[in-house]
Scaffold this motif. Structure first.
Motif, mmCIF file in Angstrom:
data_model
loop_
_atom_site.group_PDB
_atom_site.id
_atom_site.type_symbol
_atom_site.label_atom_id
_atom_site.label_comp_id
_atom_site.label_asym_id
_atom_site.label_seq_id
_atom_site.Cartn_x
_atom_site.Cartn_y
_atom_site.Cartn_z
ATOM 1 N N ASP A 1 0.829 -1.197 0.000
ATOM 2 C CA ASP A 1 0.000 0.000 0.000
ATOM 3 C C ASP A 1 0.870 1.257 0.000
ATOM 4 N N ALA A 2 1.956 1.245 0.794
ATOM 5 C CA ALA A 2 2.845 2.405 0.829
ATOM 6 C C ALA A 2 3.499 2.630 -0.531
ATOM 7 N N MET A 3 3.835 1.543 -1.218
ATOM 8 C CA MET A 3 4.399 1.682 -2.564
ATOM 9 C C MET A 3 3.385 2.324 -3.501
ATOM 10 N N LEU A 4 2.133 1.840 -3.472
ATOM 11 C CA LEU A 4 1.104 2.413 -4.345
ATOM 12 C C LEU A 4 0.895 3.898 -4.058
ATOM 13 N N ARG A 5 0.967 4.269 -2.781
ATOM 14 C CA ARG A 5 0.751 5.656 -2.400
ATOM 15 C C ARG A 5 1.951 6.541 -2.728
ATOM 16 N N GLU B 1 4.757 6.635 -1.043
ATOM 17 C CA GLU B 1 5.455 7.094 0.154
ATOM 18 C C GLU B 1 6.953 6.896 -0.023
ATOM 19 N N ASN B 2 7.721 7.438 0.890
ATOM 20 C CA ASN B 2 9.179 7.366 0.762
ATOM 21 C C ASN B 2 9.633 5.932 0.526
ATOM 22 N N LEU C 1 -0.221 7.568 -5.592
ATOM 23 C CA LEU C 1 0.559 8.641 -6.203
ATOM 24 C C LEU C 1 1.917 8.181 -6.712
ATOM 25 N N ASN C 2 2.159 6.878 -6.757
ATOM 26 C CA ASN C 2 3.448 6.380 -7.223
ATOM 27 C C ASN C 2 3.567 6.628 -8.723
ATOM 28 N N PRO C 3 4.510 7.476 -9.167
ATOM 29 C CA PRO C 3 4.585 7.826 -10.597
ATOM 30 C C PRO C 3 5.191 6.738 -11.465
ATOM 31 N N VAL C 4 5.777 5.723 -10.861
ATOM 32 C CA VAL C 4 6.307 4.603 -11.654
ATOM 33 C C VAL C 4 5.202 3.584 -11.875
ATOM 34 N N TRP C 5 4.424 3.296 -10.844
ATOM 35 C CA TRP C 5 3.278 2.388 -10.971
ATOM 36 C C TRP C 5 2.268 2.941 -11.980
ATOM 37 N N ALA C 6 1.986 4.232 -11.871
ATOM 38 C CA ALA C 6 0.951 4.841 -12.710
ATOM 39 C C ALA C 6 1.498 6.144 -13.296
ATOM 40 N N ARG D 1 8.802 12.910 -3.627
ATOM 41 C CA ARG D 1 8.278 12.292 -2.402
ATOM 42 C C ARG D 1 8.645 10.812 -2.355
ATOM 43 N N PHE D 2 8.512 10.127 -3.483
ATOM 44 C CA PHE D 2 8.814 8.696 -3.542
ATOM 45 C C PHE D 2 10.321 8.474 -3.443
#
Length: 887
Positions: A567-571, A573-574, A761-766, A797-798
């Protein structure tokens, strides 16, 4: 096939079958030739049309040069799983001792040997696809040994395939596709079937895979006349021959039987005998045949009934017991039935023709027939043949509130699940419910039925498991397991929201402890897997509050940490925090005992989400190590259906993230091959298709990506479960590659709104924001620049090198030339330090264009070629060769 030829004075001749025999001869020649080319021949036709005679002729054709094994389906044994496979392969395996058998099965012994009756199952569940794959490998090994050691290729004959059990027929249908590459010839005969039932569909698949599929026709009047004169003499007149043809319709079997009776009665073969001939024809089938049986006397009739109830491969001693006879009486009756051309063989017995078996079975008074099945079940049990062998008879008796019947059916279901035959297990348990079970066991039977139905029908599993949970009697770990399996069935049916609600409701009723933790983890998982959810950020906060402080001391904590990392990866987060969560969820970098890939309590999703989190936080090698372990674990366990397809999809993801595009494509295509065997529209197909399209676009093969999308209907409306990576983002990227910019902008804007609302908000996932910025740059630069800035904020942020490099590459689109070069140089530095080789090649290409540097473009081309991005490599070389270097 029958173990011995019927004691006929006449045999079914092969008149007007020259093309079929010639095709069989060519197939045998090809099998025995230097190329050892196998294949499938399918003969179909109505009952009595000569299919068995044709198979016998093929046997004779192949006998001197090949090893021939044969099997036959039976009307009364269609419910017995692997019945025909065992007939085919057990004789071949009889020549091997224990150690040789194990070597022959190799690592599939524990998975495949139980299905063949070679050994007892070693596990409570066997994956049906794993069993089929094991049979494929076994037959391939047998074929190679027969070809190279015995110099006799393998021929497999299957008669009455319309009555082959579902498990054997399913294997034959899948095995037939690869037959041309194996030194195996399969010859199959069946009656035509109408309708849309699974057996008809499988027979159609076999027909499509065959090198020859022919429908046998009735004999002409001339051929029938030849048969008549061959049997009764040349003096037979034309009118008598025409009457035989009229009465039999040119059916070879009926013609032979009628002529045998004419011989018995010493009927003059002239027109004046036509009336007597019609009387004889009436006794050859249906009620006439039954009347002929009854004229043999009570004993032979009783014995024939017992044989018909037992079905195929009839044990004379079992038939004697069922008929209430001594061994001597049974032998006397069997002999009279042989003389009357009703049965053949000795022990086992067989009916001369399926028409006879069917007519006799249906002539038994219904109440008596049911009672005989009941007695047969107990006779089989007393003979030590097991609950599964008795179950086919128990399926035929009337419900009678008998606890022992319920117990036997439940035991049979367990045996069938261990063999990899969940459909057979389900039949037994559904029949057990009708008995019915005692009140205290009713919910348990429903639970067992729901578990069995998970393999074949998630919707039925949902129905049964909900019913089980609504009744008293299901408590403790079984209740928790039933709830988790219900959620699993709902998720398989693309209802992740209902899955989450089910486990949440049960968790609320469960006191604190391991069971409640398992349910809460399942709730977080299914809520997180939804494509859309009412309060995604709220769920993420609750999960963070619950898991962030956990050290990973036990499996419950590790499961929660796995979900939190994902979930943190999808969001977005750091990334450092995400990696710390991943590390705490594992034990020395691997799934902990009890949380492994084949663990059935927590499920393979637990290690999978850790690997996916690694893949999108610039640790694709960590992900690859986890996913390679998954492939090994599933292969060792014989899980070669959805689980193995899923593992190949995940491996494809790991290779895509490190820029090994050719390897990624290979794994993803294998994932789809494995998944396609299971049906269409499965969630795991969406993931594999999404990743394959993304990979093909990176390789520059837009037309192939579109063909894949169209074939699998990839696009809106989207499923209820999320797609890995984000499906709408990949679809938008496909539209952009096709030049459908306006449609792409609409798709990407919609995707962005949905992801922002959920806090993903992960720009690599999406990567919707960067792609949208590029799409809008020519027509609306200010708006495009805002999206590029949004991507930069999320990337910082990521914090991964991939995210930062991609954001800088996008930002360069809107900078002045000098600043653009600076941004691209920074992007190259970041991506050079990342594992994302393809994105690195893109940045090198953009920098080479911006600077006019031939060296930079050469480096971009070299890197793109290494990645498998052939189109990008070509573009880089063309740019280098057509644009002069800048001063």
């Amino acid at each position: 096939m029958r173990p011995s030829q019927p004691e006929h004075r006449l045999s079914v001749p092969l008149l007007e079958r020259e093309p079929e025999l010639a095709a069989a001869a060519r197939a045998v020649d090809a099998l025995c030739g230097s190329g050892a080319s196998g294949g499938l021949l399918v003969y179909r036709g109505e009952s009595g049309i000569g299919k068995t005679a044709l198979l016998d002729a093929v046997r004779r054709l192949a006998a001197d040069r090949c090893t021939v094994h044969a099997a036959r389906g039976g009307e009364t044994v269609t419910s017995v799983p692997f019945h025909v496979v065992r007939q085919l392969l057990q004789p071949a395996l009889a020549a091997y001792d224990g150690d040789e058998l194990r070597r022959l099965f190799a690592d599939r012994y524990d998975i495949t040997a139980p299905a063949l009756g070679v050994t007892a199952p070693s596990a409570p569940l066997a994956d049906p696809q794993g069993v089929r794959d094991g049979l494929d490998r076994l037959v391939a090994r047998l074929a190679e040994r027969h070809r190279h050691q015995l110099h006799q290729p393998l021929v497999l004959l299957v008669d009455d395939a319309h009555w082959v059990d579902a498990e054997s027929l399913g294997w034959l249908a899948s095995f037939a596709v690869g037959l041309p590459a194996l030194p195996v010839l399969v010859v199959l005969a069946h009656r035509p079937r109408a309708g849309t039932d699974p057996a008809t569909a499988l027979l159609d698949r076999l027909g499509e895979a065959a090198r020859l599929r022919v429908t046998l026709r009735a004999l002409t009047a001339d051929a029938t006349a030849d048969m008549v004169r061959d049997a009764l003499g040349d003096e037979t007149d034309d009118a008598f021959c025409r009457e035989v043809w009229s009465l039999t319709g040119g059916n070879p079997y009926e013609t032979v039987e009628l002529l045998a009776k004419a011989q018995d009665r010493m009927l003059a073969p002239v027109e004046a005998s036509a009336a007597l001939l019609r009387d004889l024809a009436a006794t050859s089938r249906g009620s006439g045949l039954v009347a002929r049986l009854e004229r043999l006397g009570t004993g032979p009739t009783r014995f024939a009934w017992a044989a018909a109830v037992l079905g195929t491969d009839i044990s004379q001693s079992l038939a004697a017991g069922l008929a209430g006879m001594t061994a001597a009486e049974a032998e006397s009756c069997a002999q009279r039935l042989r003389e009357a051309r009703i049965v053949t063989g000795s022990d086992p017995l067989e009916f001369v023709h399926p028409l006879i078996a069917t007519a006799i079975y249906r002539s038994i008074p219904p109440a008596l027939r049911t009672a005989m099945h009941g007695r047969a079940a107990w006779a089989v049990t007393r003979a030590g043949l097991g609950a599964a062998a008795a179950s086919r008879h128990l399926l035929e008796i009337h419900p009678d509130d008998d606890e022992e019947v319920v117990a036997q059916l439940r035991e049979a279901a367990r045996e069938y699940l261990a063999l990899g035959a969940p459909a057979a297990a389900r039949r037994c348990l559904e029949r057990a419910l009708q008995e019915p079970p005692p009140p205290e066991a009713y919910a348990l039977v429903l639970y067992e039925l729901g578990c069995a139905a998970l393999f074949t029908s998630p919707s039925a599993a949902v129905r049964y498991l909900r019913s089980a949970l609504a009744l008293p009697g299901l408590t403790g770990p079984r209740r928790t397991d039933a709830t988790c399996r219900l959620a699993q069935a709902l998720a398989h049916g693309d209802q992740p929201r209902e899955a989450a609600r089910s486990v949440a409701a049960e968790a609320a009723r469960t006191p604190p402890g391991p069971a409640r933790t398992r349910l809460e983890a399942a709730r977080f998982m299914y809520e997180g897997f939804q494509a859309d959810e009412e309060d995604g950020p709220g769920r993420s906060r609750r999960l963070a509050d619950l898991a962030d402080h956990l050290p990973g001391a036990g499996n419950a904590e590790r499961a929660l940490l796995s979900l939190r990392a994902f979930d943190a990866m999808l969001r977005g987060e750091n990334a450092g925090h995400v990696l710390d969560l991943c590390a705490r969820s594992l034990a020395d970098g691997r799934p902990a005992r009890g949380l492994s890939w084949t663990d059935t309590e927590w499920g393979c999703e637990t290690p999978a989400v850790v690997g996916v989190a690694y893949a999108f936080t610039d640790r694709p090698d960590h992900a690859r190590a986890l996913f390679e372990e998954a492939v090994r674990a599933f292969e060792i366990s014989g899980w070669s259906g959805a689980h193995l397809a899923f593992a190949h999809t995940l491996l494809g993801l790991a290779h895509r993230r490190r820029g090994a595009l050719a390897e990624a494509e290979s794994f993803l295509r294998e994932a789809l091959r494995l998944a396609d065997r299971l049906g269409t529209g499965l969630p795991l197909q969406w993931d594999a298709v999404c990743l394959l399209i993304d990979t093909l676009l990176a390789r520059g093969r837009t037309a192939e990506a579109r063909a894949t999308a169209d074939h699998y209907r990839f696009g809106p409306p989207w499923p209820g479960a999320m797609v890995v990576p984000d499906g709408p983002c990949v679809h938008g990227r496909l539209l952009l590659a096709e030049g459908r910019t306006e449609e792409a902008v609409t798709e990407l804007e919609s995707a962005g709104r949905a992801l922002e609302r959920r806090g993903r908000l992960n720009p690599v996932w999406a990567p919707w924001a960067c792609d949208l910025a590029r799409a809008l740059a020519p027509t609306d630069p200010p708006r495009a620049a805002r999206y590029a800035e949004q991507a930069r904020v999320h990337a910082e942020r990521f914090g991964t090198a991939t995210a930062l490099g991609e954001a800088l590459r996008c930002a360069a689109l809107f900078a002045r030339p000098g600043e653009a070069v600076h941004l691209l140089d920074r992007a190259v530095r970041h991506l050079e330090a990342s594992p994302s080789a393809y994105e690195h090649a893109l940045a090198r290409y953009d920098l080479g264009l911006a600077t006019g540097s031939p060296a930079e473009l050469t480096r971009a081309a070299t890197l793109a070629t290494t990645c498998g991005a052939d189109t990008l490599a070509t573009r880089a070389l063309q740019a280098r060769d057509t644009n002069p270097p800048r001063e």
